[in-house]
Design an enzyme around this catalytic site. Sequence first.
Site, PDB file in Angstrom:
ATOM      1  N   TYR A   1       0.858  -1.187   0.000  1.00 24.90           N
ATOM      2  CA  TYR A   1       0.000   0.000   0.000  1.00 24.90           C
ATOM      3  C   TYR A   1       0.895   1.239   0.000  1.00 24.90           C
ATOM      4  O   TYR A   1       1.777   1.356  -0.834  1.00 24.90           O
ATOM      5  CB  TYR A   1      -0.980  -0.058   1.174  1.00 24.90           C
ATOM      6  CG  TYR A   1      -2.116   0.916   1.042  1.00 24.90           C
ATOM      7  CD1 TYR A   1      -2.828   1.038  -0.152  1.00 24.90           C
ATOM      8  CD2 TYR A   1      -2.471   1.746   2.087  1.00 24.90           C
ATOM      9  CE1 TYR A   1      -3.859   1.949  -0.290  1.00 24.90           C
ATOM     10  CE2 TYR A   1      -3.504   2.657   1.970  1.00 24.90           C
ATOM     11  CZ  TYR A   1      -4.193   2.762   0.763  1.00 24.90           C
ATOM     12  OH  TYR A   1      -5.214   3.664   0.638  1.00 24.90           O
TER      13      TYR A   1
ATOM     14  N   LYS B   1     -19.416 -21.265 -10.752  1.00 24.98           N
ATOM     15  CA  LYS B   1     -18.637 -21.083 -11.973  1.00 24.98           C
ATOM     16  C   LYS B   1     -17.241 -20.533 -11.652  1.00 24.98           C
ATOM     17  O   LYS B   1     -16.251 -20.882 -12.301  1.00 24.98           O
ATOM     18  CB  LYS B   1     -19.369 -20.135 -12.940  1.00 24.98           C
ATOM     19  CG  LYS B   1     -20.708 -20.650 -13.433  1.00 24.98           C
ATOM     20  CD  LYS B   1     -20.569 -21.919 -14.269  1.00 24.98           C
ATOM     21  CE  LYS B   1     -20.021 -21.690 -15.651  1.00 24.98           C
ATOM     22  NZ  LYS B   1     -20.994 -21.151 -16.608  1.00 24.98           N
TER      23      LYS B   1
END
Length: 419
Positions: free
Chosen positions: A48, A103
């Site tokens: 970060y 999926k």
Amino acid sequence: MSNASKVIMTPEDLRTIALEYHEHPLPGKIGIGLTKSTETQHDLALAYTPGVAEPVKEIALDPENAYRYTNKGNLVAMISNGTAVLGLGNVGALASKPVMEGKAVLFKLLADIDVFDIEMDCTNPEDFIETVVRIAPTFGGINLEDIKAPECFAIEKALQERLSIPVMHDDQHGTAIVVSAGLLNALELQGKNLSEVKIVCAGAGAAGVASVELLFELGAKPENVIMVDRSGVIHSGRSDLNAYKKRFALETPLRTLSEALVGADVFIGVSGPAVMTAEMLKAMAPKPIIFALSNPTPEIFPEVAFKVRSDLIMATGRGDYPNQVNNSLSFPYIFRGALDVRASCINTPMKIAAVHALRSLVKEAVPAEVRVSYANETEFHFSNQYILPKTLDPRLKGRISTAVAQAAVDSGVARKPLK
């Protein structure tokens, strides 16, 4: 000849076990994992602030750098509005989430592709399209799922035209690829040619339309294909046809599925439970091919079909019978190939390459791990009960994704070379 595996659980057992599986130990089937070290303050300063500013600046200079410094190149959006979920119909966006997560599991398990599932509470096609376009920069590809016809056709076409990443509606093209591969193999076994056989397709929604269109690309003759919807045969005299169905309208006196099947070589069912009777099957040509793909109840059950005809080849959408037509044989590997060469789209040459790569595998020796995974089955050579590979065949990823990637390169839609 055994045509079915032993039933292992009742519907009540399945319901209980499935709900338990989805709830515990954590709700759902997918999560987010970290790909970089985060063990020290130094690591966090890179992940970060302030380290993250450096790739931000590079991407601002050149958007292609997003593929170097973020997960964009291996991230697919699985997007649905829940208007055509499995065999359950319009259950809504939120209720489609278990399917979308499922999926996502297959994408990761079979092709090592990361997925964000996005359930969109939006039934207006224009709004749906605009929303997908606005979030598309996040992703390397878009997989549309469980969107009802005919809206799905317009949505997919618009997104393909507006985005420069692969966009595919799996209910259309995933089904079409597996149907085509299985049918070509079945025709070979039956000694028939695609350009000559009479085909009847029951169901003119997403899967039916895409399957027939791909069969045309592979050599089927339009005059030999009869499409049937809820109102009967799609013929030129009907005034209720949308633009997508009109493409299949024939000059014919036939009006019902029963009439259309007389003398037919092939039946493709992507419609609904039990629409085909034993009498209809009896009227078909010698050595017929039946793809009864409605789930969980097919257009005709194998037990019924084989009582009527012993000369047929049959496939269903179910995993407890031989010759399962399962989209997982195609969609993970099509996206894997497309992402690997950073294809701008998924075009017809890529789909045809997937068809031929898929069908070729059944003519090769099956790896030992496949035999172990499917211990209840004995047919692992090219035959009436083995016209498609098994879902857990480890060769699928390398074979199909490579063929798709090469087709992308050859057809000029790849933006990086095939390694």
